[in-house]
Design a protein around this motif. Sequence first.
Motif, PDB file in Angstrom:
ATOM      1  N   ASP A 184      27.977  71.527  64.669  1.00  0.00           N
ATOM      2  CA  ASP A 184      28.806  72.580  65.267  1.00  0.00           C
ATOM      3  C   ASP A 184      27.993  73.363  66.296  1.00  0.00           C
ATOM      4  O   ASP A 184      28.464  73.617  67.414  1.00  0.00           O
ATOM      5  CB  ASP A 184      29.325  73.507  64.162  1.00  0.00           C
ATOM      6  CG  ASP A 184      30.391  74.457  64.669  1.00  0.00           C
ATOM      7  OD1 ASP A 184      31.580  74.123  64.550  1.00  0.00           O
ATOM      8  OD2 ASP A 184      30.035  75.538  65.187  1.00  0.00           O
ATOM      9  N   ASP A 185      26.788  73.730  65.930  1.00  0.00           N
ATOM     10  CA  ASP A 185      25.907  74.417  66.880  1.00  0.00           C
ATOM     11  C   ASP A 185      25.649  73.538  68.105  1.00  0.00           C
ATOM     12  O   ASP A 185      25.643  74.022  69.242  1.00  0.00           O
ATOM     13  CB  ASP A 185      24.577  74.757  66.210  1.00  0.00           C
ATOM     14  CG  ASP A 185      24.666  75.969  65.308  1.00  0.00           C
ATOM     15  OD1 ASP A 185      25.729  76.623  65.281  1.00  0.00           O
ATOM     16  OD2 ASP A 185      23.671  76.275  64.632  1.00  0.00           O
ATOM     17  N   ASP A 186      25.410  72.256  67.869  1.00  0.00           N
ATOM     18  CA  ASP A 186      25.122  71.332  68.969  1.00  0.00           C
ATOM     19  C   ASP A 186      26.304  71.246  69.938  1.00  0.00           C
ATOM     20  O   ASP A 186      26.114  71.158  71.160  1.00  0.00           O
ATOM     21  CB  ASP A 186      24.814  69.938  68.430  1.00  0.00           C
ATOM     22  CG  ASP A 186      23.480  69.873  67.707  1.00  0.00           C
ATOM     23  OD1 ASP A 186      22.674  70.811  67.861  1.00  0.00           O
ATOM     24  OD2 ASP A 186      23.255  68.897  66.968  1.00  0.00           O
ATOM     25  N   ARG A 219      30.016  62.848  65.334  1.00  0.00           N
ATOM     26  CA  ARG A 219      29.025  63.092  64.284  1.00  0.00           C
ATOM     27  C   ARG A 219      29.502  64.187  63.338  1.00  0.00           C
ATOM     28  O   ARG A 219      29.336  64.093  62.121  1.00  0.00           O
ATOM     29  CB  ARG A 219      27.689  63.480  64.933  1.00  0.00           C
ATOM     30  CG  ARG A 219      26.622  63.939  63.959  1.00  0.00           C
ATOM     31  CD  ARG A 219      25.221  63.771  64.536  1.00  0.00           C
ATOM     32  NE  ARG A 219      25.107  64.271  65.895  1.00  0.00           N
ATOM     33  CZ  ARG A 219      24.748  65.519  66.203  1.00  0.00           C
ATOM     34  NH1 ARG A 219      24.494  66.388  65.242  1.00  0.00           N
ATOM     35  NH2 ARG A 219      24.628  65.884  67.469  1.00  0.00           N
ATOM     36  N   GLN A 220      30.135  65.196  63.910  1.00  0.00           N
ATOM     37  CA  GLN A 220      30.660  66.285  63.093  1.00  0.00           C
ATOM     38  C   GLN A 220      31.779  65.789  62.181  1.00  0.00           C
ATOM     39  O   GLN A 220      31.875  66.190  61.014  1.00  0.00           O
ATOM     40  CB  GLN A 220      31.158  67.410  64.002  1.00  0.00           C
ATOM     41  CG  GLN A 220      31.371  68.720  63.282  1.00  0.00           C
ATOM     42  CD  GLN A 220      31.689  69.848  64.241  1.00  0.00           C
ATOM     43  OE1 GLN A 220      32.207  69.626  65.327  1.00  0.00           O
ATOM     44  NE2 GLN A 220      31.393  71.068  63.850  1.00  0.00           N
ATOM     45  N   ALA A 259      25.683  71.261  55.639  1.00  0.00           N
ATOM     46  CA  ALA A 259      24.514  71.609  56.447  1.00  0.00           C
ATOM     47  C   ALA A 259      24.499  70.817  57.747  1.00  0.00           C
ATOM     48  O   ALA A 259      24.275  71.371  58.831  1.00  0.00           O
ATOM     49  CB  ALA A 259      23.234  71.357  55.649  1.00  0.00           C
ATOM     50  N   ALA A 260      24.748  69.498  57.656  1.00  0.00           N
ATOM     51  CA  ALA A 260      24.767  68.663  58.862  1.00  0.00           C
ATOM     52  C   ALA A 260      25.954  69.025  59.740  1.00  0.00           C
ATOM     53  O   ALA A 260      25.856  69.009  60.972  1.00  0.00           O
ATOM     54  CB  ALA A 260      24.822  67.185  58.480  1.00  0.00           C
ATOM     55  N   PHE A 261      27.082  69.354  59.119  1.00  0.00           N
ATOM     56  CA  PHE A 261      28.270  69.771  59.871  1.00  0.00           C
ATOM     57  C   PHE A 261      27.954  71.023  60.683  1.00  0.00           C
ATOM     58  O   PHE A 261      28.319  71.130  61.857  1.00  0.00           O
ATOM     59  CB  PHE A 261      29.427  70.037  58.919  1.00  0.00           C
ATOM     60  CG  PHE A 261      30.698  70.492  59.586  1.00  0.00           C
ATOM     61  CD1 PHE A 261      31.649  69.569  59.976  1.00  0.00           C
ATOM     62  CD2 PHE A 261      30.951  71.837  59.826  1.00  0.00           C
ATOM     63  CE1 PHE A 261      32.823  69.979  60.601  1.00  0.00           C
ATOM     64  CE2 PHE A 261      32.104  72.257  60.442  1.00  0.00           C
ATOM     65  CZ  PHE A 261      33.047  71.320  60.829  1.00  0.00           C
ATOM     66  N   HIS A 262      27.273  71.959  60.055  1.00  0.00           N
ATOM     67  CA  HIS A 262      26.922  73.209  60.734  1.00  0.00           C
ATOM     68  C   HIS A 262      26.003  72.945  61.921  1.00  0.00           C
ATOM     69  O   HIS A 262      26.175  73.523  62.990  1.00  0.00           O
ATOM     70  CB  HIS A 262      26.261  74.158  59.745  1.00  0.00           C
ATOM     71  CG  HIS A 262      25.793  75.438  60.351  1.00  0.00           C
ATOM     72  ND1 HIS A 262      26.660  76.443  60.728  1.00  0.00           N
ATOM     73  CD2 HIS A 262      24.550  75.885  60.673  1.00  0.00           C
ATOM     74  CE1 HIS A 262      25.969  77.445  61.246  1.00  0.00           C
ATOM     75  NE2 HIS A 262      24.688  77.127  61.224  1.00  0.00           N
ATOM     76  N   ILE A 299      29.086  65.227  74.424  1.00  0.00           N
ATOM     77  CA  ILE A 299      29.859  66.176  73.624  1.00  0.00           C
ATOM     78  C   ILE A 299      30.800  65.421  72.685  1.00  0.00           C
ATOM     79  O   ILE A 299      30.967  65.782  71.515  1.00  0.00           O
ATOM     80  CB  ILE A 299      30.638  67.150  74.530  1.00  0.00           C
ATOM     81  CG1 ILE A 299      29.655  68.016  75.329  1.00  0.00           C
ATOM     82  CG2 ILE A 299      31.573  68.037  73.708  1.00  0.00           C
ATOM     83  CD1 ILE A 299      30.316  68.865  76.410  1.00  0.00           C
ATOM     84  N   ARG A 300      31.394  64.347  73.177  1.00  0.00           N
ATOM     85  CA  ARG A 300      32.283  63.543  72.341  1.00  0.00           C
ATOM     86  C   ARG A 300      31.509  62.925  71.166  1.00  0.00           C
ATOM     87  O   ARG A 300      32.014  62.850  70.043  1.00  0.00           O
ATOM     88  CB  ARG A 300      32.961  62.449  73.166  1.00  0.00           C
ATOM     89  CG  ARG A 300      34.162  61.816  72.469  1.00  0.00           C
ATOM     90  CD  ARG A 300      34.841  60.784  73.353  1.00  0.00           C
ATOM     91  NE  ARG A 300      35.345  61.338  74.598  1.00  0.00           N
ATOM     92  CZ  ARG A 300      36.473  62.020  74.706  1.00  0.00           C
ATOM     93  NH1 ARG A 300      37.212  62.250  73.618  1.00  0.00           N
ATOM     94  NH2 ARG A 300      36.862  62.484  75.873  1.00  0.00           N
ATOM     95  N   ALA A 301      30.275  62.492  71.435  1.00  0.00           N
ATOM     96  CA  ALA A 301      29.447  61.919  70.367  1.00  0.00           C
ATOM     97  C   ALA A 301      29.109  62.978  69.313  1.00  0.00           C
ATOM     98  O   ALA A 301      29.063  62.674  68.110  1.00  0.00           O
ATOM     99  CB  ALA A 301      28.175  61.331  70.960  1.00  0.00           C
TER     100      ALA A 301
END
Length: 265
Positions: free
Chosen positions: A163-165, A146-147, A157-160, A140-142
Amino acid sequence: MENGDQNASSRPTARPRKPRAPNAPPKAHRHQGASLPARNSDFVYQDLRREIISMRLTPGTAILEKNLAQRYGVSRTPVREAIVRLAKDRLIDVVAKSGTFVAPIPLAMVREALVARRALEAATVREATEKASESQFMEIRAIIQRQRENAQAGDEAAFHRADDDFHAAIAAAGRLAGIWDMIQQIRIQIERYRRLTLPQPGRMLKVVGEHEAVLEAMVRRDADEAVAKMAYHLNNLQLDIAVFRDMWPDYFLLDPAVDSDLLAE
């Protein structure tokens, strides 16, 4: 040096993605029709649904059956079937004698979905705080890191996706992955609204900080605090509804019976 190495070394270094200007809706999406997989009504439905939810197709955009049939390489029948399904999802409005359009975001449904999501995520956070392994906390920290990198690069797009992850990883750590699937079903309108909030200055990094606060409480095994931090994170979306409604009034649908506070402002 091999030719492959020479070619690789001569390639330009990737530049950070230029962030979208504050208060600007997402840019129109250019669809590469030639690369689409097998055509059928389900594919048309899923693809249009994805574009509407991501705000690539904004509220009020005209939906033309003829153009879609050409774009997907199908007859109008699967296009009509997809439109009927999207209308049931309240993502498309079919207006007699006027046409078919991407539907506005119903604020009443956004609020209801936020209430339901808070309740469901409170359950996943509490269970994850009690059951997550140290390796799951590291995962979760990783994701949060990444976010953060996505936010700094301005890659919405990658941020979203990150966020889902983050939320999905919490549900999985709590052994309640099915609840995340339920959340996916109820948050359709939330996602359209949330996509409008990301370009605000500092918004993405603020979300990262809120995620970090949730994780730190979980790592301390303080379930009550973790639930409170998650509720604070989700509540921020609701607090800003009036602000974004004023920025894009044509994007939202207000129900006088339940949105009287917004109508009075």
